[in-house]
Design a protein around this motif. Sequence first.
Motif, short mmCIF file in Angstrom:
data_model
loop_
_atom_site.label_atom_id
_atom_site.label_comp_id
_atom_site.label_asym_id
_atom_site.label_seq_id
_atom_site.Cartn_x
_atom_site.Cartn_y
_atom_site.Cartn_z
N ALA A 147 5.96 0.32 30.45
CA ALA A 147 5.03 0.07 29.35
C ALA A 147 3.81 -1.02 29.97
CB ALA A 147 5.66 -0.49 28.06
N PHE A 189 1.04 6.00 28.15
CA PHE A 189 2.15 6.19 27.17
C PHE A 189 1.34 6.08 25.69
CE2 PHE A 189 2.07 1.91 28.44
CZ PHE A 189 1.93 0.94 27.33
N ARG A 204 0.39 4.54 22.52
CA ARG A 204 0.35 2.90 22.42
C ARG A 204 0.00 2.72 20.80
NH1 ARG A 204 -3.69 -0.32 26.28
NH2 ARG A 204 -2.38 -1.77 25.27
N THR A 243 9.47 -1.19 28.09
CA THR A 243 9.75 0.00 27.45
C THR A 243 11.08 0.07 26.45
OG1 THR A 243 9.28 1.18 29.76
CG2 THR A 243 10.61 2.31 28.26
N MET A 282 4.30 0.08 23.41
CA MET A 282 4.44 1.54 23.46
C MET A 282 5.47 2.02 22.31
SD MET A 282 7.04 3.26 26.35
CE MET A 282 6.12 3.24 27.78
#
Lengths: 414, 414
Positions: free
Chosen positions: A208, B56, B58, B93, B111
């Motif tokens: 992330a 990713f 968001r 993550t 994330m």
Amino acid sequence: MIDMLGRGDVIPLQKALELLDNVAVVIPEKERMPVEDICGRILAETITSAEDVPHFARSTMDGYALRAEDTFGVTETLPAYIKITNEVFMGKTPNFYIKHGEAAKIPTGGMLPDGTDAVLMFEHTQPFGEADIEVLKALAPGDNVIQAGQDIHKGAVLLHPGHKLRPQDMGALCAVGISETWVYKRPVVSIISTGDEIIPPGVPLNGAEVRDINSYNLSGLLLNNGAVPARKGIFRDDYDTIHDIVTEAVKTSQMVLITGGSSVGTLDMTARIIDSLGRPGVVFHGVAVKPGKPLIAGSVNGIPVFGLPGHPAAVTVSFEVFIKPVLRRLKGELADESSKDILRARLTSNIASQPARTDFIWIKVLNNGGELFAQPLLSKSGLISALVQADGLIKIPAEKRGLQKGDEVIVRLF
Amino acid sequence: MIDMLGRGDVIPLQKALELLDNVAVVIPEKERMPVEDICGRILAETITSAEDVPHFARSTMDGYALRAEDTFGVTETLPAYIKITNEVFMGKTPNFYIKHGEAAKIPTGGMLPDGTDAVLMFEHTQPFGEADIEVLKALAPGDNVIQAGQDIHKGAVLLHPGHKLRPQDMGALCAVGISETWVYKRPVVSIISTGDEIIPPGVPLNGAEVRDINSYNLSGLLLNNGAVPARKGIFRDDYDTIHDIVTEAVKTSQMVLITGGSSVGTLDMTARIIDSLGRPGVVFHGVAVKPGKPLIAGSVNGIPVFGLPGHPAAVTVSFEVFIKPVLRRLKGELADESSKDILRARLTSNIASQPARTDFIWIKVLNNGGELFAQPLLSKSGLISALVQADGLIKIPAEKRGLQKGDEVIVRLF
């Protein structure tokens, strides 16, 4: 007004600008510089000419220096006749006197010899015999002559402190014999990136993580606006870590920009750190603008400190709208040149806007046969791709509910 | 057309620009630079993103990540109830899965955890019991989320060669993980001052001497336009002296500017030197513009060489109109950004103009409550004081006999 999260006063744009205007800043230091290095710098002294420019009466044409009265009444059909008795050379003081009925050949820029008060262009003469010319045009005294001091008088004030020096100003300083001058030192501005998720651009991404965009964008904005960016690095979202680096930054720079997350926790921490370091601390926290609402502005004993939201688009708007006027004061710049960074264009589509909030909209300028159009780049805030396409910003004032296609807008370029 | 002094072809503005456009120039060299140093430089490669930005999904808000379908049909009077089972942290993550009826607390920029497709803002919830929330608003999938690649897709072309790099472009390069890039080297431009009467600014004036203004004005114009000025010094008006220094300059720089007198003899000598050094030699000598008519443009084996008239005002006009487009090619800059250096304003007085000649008039821009006015600074050409007062230039085309008070004009700022 307190917002729904209790984030403190979210104040209108105009109020925020007034508060910033009243924040005391440290007076910039001066440095002496040679004229060739001052382009874009801010003048720190009054420039008064110690000389007349030009310092002698000069010809503005290739021709003949003579007395205008010798040509009075002359026409092409009623010419006068003048004897060429001498010649003026560039850079040489003519050591002769021109009498009635005489003239001296003179180049553009040559010094008028004693006795003459005008220059007749070659185009208005005909050769006549060995040393005479036929004069085909009447002159008035001063024709094709720049008088001593006509450009700049001895004692005249040429430039004022606070003036941003342009190429033509460099020329003007040279014209009055000034080869070095006092300018203000460029302010050093610290850039502090915060966030547990932030990594430098050259490192592979994991999970992330996101890359540090804002400190590079801010570096460029500072360079373009006459400041010296000092990127301090990327720091973890931790009170002590950020407290330490901000403490150091307010000692070693003239302004501090903290760029970080847009989450409430991060921003509150930044605000607490600013308040802890000196007076007056936080000046406002939250402005009714979009993008850029969570902006924090403060001052620590004369050093302005800003806490910027994390979105790149919000960073640019915050810089253009709030940081630039403060930076101008730190630079010692007096005139507000911002009116000259703008252009007028017609909107290519409608834009809706929420009332009681000032909206800044990214614009691409299209030139259609000389007519300028402003195409709004509508997108979620924080998209760097919209910033790359944009040429500038337009403002939708808080009292408006939007703008119509075809409306004339003022685009602020950046 | 030959002028009255037989000074060769005095050609119209448009023809001169076309001739210059067709002069071959040496392709600029490239250099590799870190992103922090590229502001204002010209990009020398295509920038393609090797990554999705963001990479990713968001959150764009502080709130709760959940499944949008769990909120379908919800209103303030018909809320849904969701259990908060986890929390997302910045830069981490999430190693958990969110099921139907559950949500995870998420910060702006966090994330999205697996199982979720939207983010509910805190503002649209109420606490309910220990770990539950009351959902007051229906969401669509993707609400308050930036999808992976939504800003910049992997493989997308972000910037093209020839683009002038701005602060936001520096940010965009960082966003896609590029920390250094190829840019074109800045062209080195030699400035040669000629004239027996010219002395440096820091030396006392004697007799008919005048100071070197133009080489400093030109230095500033070059710096402002991304070139490296190389002032070669002041040289006597002598064929061999000037021939030698120009010979050296075309070997050591990418463009040569010779600034000197405006007398016919001096200009003819400059033209002969350009012709003697290489092909094609002089491209034109004399243009139907005011100020700046005696301009000489040439090229010596791919190195553009200009012979500039001596008046400071003519130097600035020649630079803005003729030299800048050539410099842009030497820099490798592709887009014509000049349309963005302009503003529209209304003339404050009439200006007369001679037909069949393009006139450039110095303008002071006045901002009267947001409306811009262009005040012509009418004065004899060559006055440095008018240049200092000016903000820019307007053009009166050759086919016009003047402009009227109140006319809208396009001011090119400099």
